[in-house]
Structure formats: C-alpha cells, structure tokens
Write an enzyme that holds these catalytic residues in place. Sequence first.
Site, PDB file in Angstrom:
ATOM      1  N   ARG A  47      13.533  -8.176  -4.654  1.00  0.00           N
ATOM      2  CA  ARG A  47      13.091  -7.084  -3.065  1.00  0.00           C
ATOM      3  C   ARG A  47      14.027  -7.208  -2.627  1.00  0.00           C
ATOM      4  NH1 ARG A  47      13.487 -10.928   0.452  1.00  0.00           N
ATOM      5  NH2 ARG A  47      13.238 -13.076  -0.763  1.00  0.00           N
ATOM      6  N   LYS A 196       0.626  11.219  -1.864  1.00  0.00           N
ATOM      7  CA  LYS A 196       0.170  11.969  -1.254  1.00  0.00           C
ATOM      8  C   LYS A 196       1.442  12.839  -1.754  1.00  0.00           C
ATOM      9  CE  LYS A 196      -2.280   9.659   1.175  1.00  0.00           C
ATOM     10  NZ  LYS A 196      -2.175  10.127   2.538  1.00  0.00           N
TER      11      LYS A 196
HETATM   12  C1  LIG Z   1      -2.237   8.552   3.408  1.00  0.00           C
HETATM   13  C2  LIG Z   1      -1.808   8.779   5.099  1.00  0.00           C
HETATM   14  C3  LIG Z   1      -0.931   7.726   5.182  1.00  0.00           C
HETATM   15  C4  LIG Z   1      -1.203   6.509   5.173  1.00  0.00           C
HETATM   16  O1  LIG Z   1      -0.702   6.055   3.621  1.00  0.00           O
HETATM   17  P1  LIG Z   1      -1.083   5.476   2.321  1.00  0.00           P
HETATM   18  O2  LIG Z   1       0.024   5.429   1.854  1.00  0.00           O
HETATM   19  O3  LIG Z   1      -2.445   5.444   1.965  1.00  0.00           O
HETATM   20  O4  LIG Z   1      -1.044   3.162   2.582  1.00  0.00           O
HETATM   21  C5  LIG Z   1      -0.454   7.939   6.453  1.00  0.00           C
HETATM   22  N1  LIG Z   1       0.072   8.633   6.889  1.00  0.00           N
HETATM   23  C6  LIG Z   1      -0.890  10.307   6.694  1.00  0.00           C
HETATM   24  C7  LIG Z   1      -0.692  11.964   6.701  1.00  0.00           C
HETATM   25  C8  LIG Z   1      -1.650   9.790   5.479  1.00  0.00           C
HETATM   26  O5  LIG Z   1      -2.004  11.058   5.117  1.00  0.00           O
END
Ligand SMILES: *Cc1c(COP(=O)(O)O)cnc(C)c1O
Length: 373
Positions: A47, A196
């Site tokens: 962790r 992303k």
């Molecule tokens: C998807 C997204 C998040 C959240 O991220 P997760 O990995 O889904 O928790 C935060 N900010 C932006 C701009 C995003 O596109």
Amino acid sequence: MEIETLVVHKGRGVDPSTRAVTPPLYMSTTFERDPDGSYPQGYVYGRTDNPNRRLLEELVAAMENGEDAAAFSSGMAAIMSVFQALRPGDHVIAPRDIYHGAARLLRDLMARWGLGASFVDMAKPGAVESAVQDSTRIVFLETPSNPLLTITDLAAVSQIARERGIYTVCDNTWATPALQRPLELGVDLVVHSSTKYLGGHGDVTGGVVVAARSTGLFERVRQVQQDGGAVPSPFDCWLLLRSIRTLPYRVRAHTKNAAQVAKFLAGHPRVEQAFYPGLTEHPGHDTARRQMEDFGGMLSFRPKGGREAAFAVAARTRLFTRATSLGSYESLIEHRASVEGPESATPQDLLRVSVGLENSEDLVADLAQALDG
Ligand SMILES: *Cc1c(COP(=O)(O)O)cnc(C)c1O
C-alpha cells in the site's frame, strides 16, 4: 529532453537481477527486511509503495515537468486526495462546468466533510478574483473543460492565485502533457484520470497527482495516498507504463482526426454548433493556441432538432460506440446531459465525441450518413 524521448527513457531501467529490458511486474505485497531491521531498497509494504507504481510516478512527474507524483486507483481518488489535503472549513474555487464527478464530490461528499466551494466562470479570470475568501486554499482548473471545451488562461489564473497565497490545481486529463503542461505556466498541482489518454486502451482505471514541488500541499496528498490507501494495483501501473510510451504519437493522431471531424461538423447544415478549441470561432481559440501545443482529441456538437435528434444521430453512427469515457483508441459518442443526471447544465441536444484512431475520412463519412439520416 522532448516528450517523445522522455516517455521512452524515464520510468524504466534494466532489471539488475535478470537484465530484463522491460520492467518486470512486482505483485508482492511485502518486502523483506535486513537483519538489522532496515529496508535497503526502500520498499516495505504494497500500500505504501511498489516498484511499478514508483516507475509510473517518476514517468508522469517527468512528463509534466514536476518534482514528484502520486498514483491512485482512479481519477476521482486523485482529485479527492487533493481536497482531503485541505482542512474542514477551507474553501475551493472551481469551474462552473467542472467534470460532473468532481462537482458532485465538492457539492456532496466534501461539503459534508466541511469543505466550502464556489463555482465560477473560469473563462473570466476576474470571476476568480471576486470569489476569493479568506479561507480559499485552492483554485481548481480544468481546461479544455468537459463537455463544452471552455478554455481557461492558466498563466493568468495561477498568477491571481499565487499573489493571494492560494494553490492552483489543474485537471489535465483532456489535454495530456503531450499538449499542455500546466506546471510550466505556474500551476502547483496537476491531476489526471489516467483511465483516459494515459491508459489509451480503455482497460485501466487510474489517477495521478503531479506536483511542481514535492513540499507543502503535495506532502499531504502523499499521506492521503499511503494512509488512505486508494492505490492502483501493480498491474495497472505496469499497463499504464506500457501505454504512456506511445502517448505523444497517439495524442497527435487523435488530434489530427478531431480537427478534421470538427471542421466537417462546423460546416454541416444540420449542425447547430460545434465546440472544438481548434476552430477559429471558438471563444478560447487564442488562449488555447498560446498554452497548448495542439487542440486535442475531444469535441462536442449540437445537431439541429433538439434532444431527440441528438439521440437519433448517435444511434445512426456505426463507427462511434455509444458509451461514456474518452481517450481510448476507439471513437465514442455520448449524450452527455443524460449521463450527468438531472442537475446537469449541459445542453440537452449536445453530443460529446472522443475521436479515436480510425481513419478520419471513415469517421467523417460515418457522421455524414448519421446526420443525413
Ligand atoms: C474521467 C475524468 C475524471 C474522473 O476520472 P476516473 O478515472 O473516472 O475516476 C476526472 N476528470 C476528467 C476531466 C475526466 O475526464
């Protein structure tokens, strides 16, 4: 060192025990101590730290030109760590069109935790100045924003904040460090949803916080990571390291495709409005040109005919999958307001598009047939 070189050479090294060139995956949750009680490699427990996580943090810190980084199990965990680095009673200024998950976090979970928040139009740096309170600790930024691609002047807002002793934090998920490096413009912390573009293949959920300086606010972020424990698995870190090696080339191709799709949509008679910072008529175009190397792979548009027409256009596409998220190799199309829920301020006729790595002519032809119905 330029980013293409940096992503190849940072966050790796030949494994001394086997001479493996690609970093091995260390799944072990615990690490042996020396007889004198010390930990010669610095690793104690899964962790608190892990070799794959450390390599990922080194790589993302280098890409953003920061001193250090902390990896999390999701983008939201990364964002929450920044808010939890504050104290109850502190105040945050955030964009009115901040990512809806972060808005919900501030309005609900963090509000119950005692954190105050004001939401302002970040396209106007003056709006930040008027929202400052004695207890303001963070100005949170997101540019380009989600889903209207509003552009915030990072240098102007971070200067306003710095003069008042307030930290700035920028969500750089959409631009990625291949196109925009907020820390170089005076921002203190960058956050990412590595789910992303950093992941890029739709198969890892993760987040990262990167710090211009490893002291101050970031020390508390590190504490939230290690003691709070919302850490990514070693395999998730390994996958992200593998993906980031190609990030600059992927982002370049996403961007080239998005520019062509945006140009097509902006000129189409059945499109009311297209939102892409690369379009000269976009209100943030000049600022985006100044602070970004290119305009990115995300866009949104409003087909003529309202909410029903928007659903129909999305349903007729063949190469765009109707799904949320972004930054993966495949093109996605999403009716954003219905995903954001009843409190959403997003226009009901808006479709958000994550432009993938397909051939841009195929994508344009598919949107053309979907719009012509
Ligand atoms: C998807 C997204 C998040 C959240 O991220 P997760 O990995 O889904 O928790 C935060 N900010 C932006 C701009 C995003 O596109």
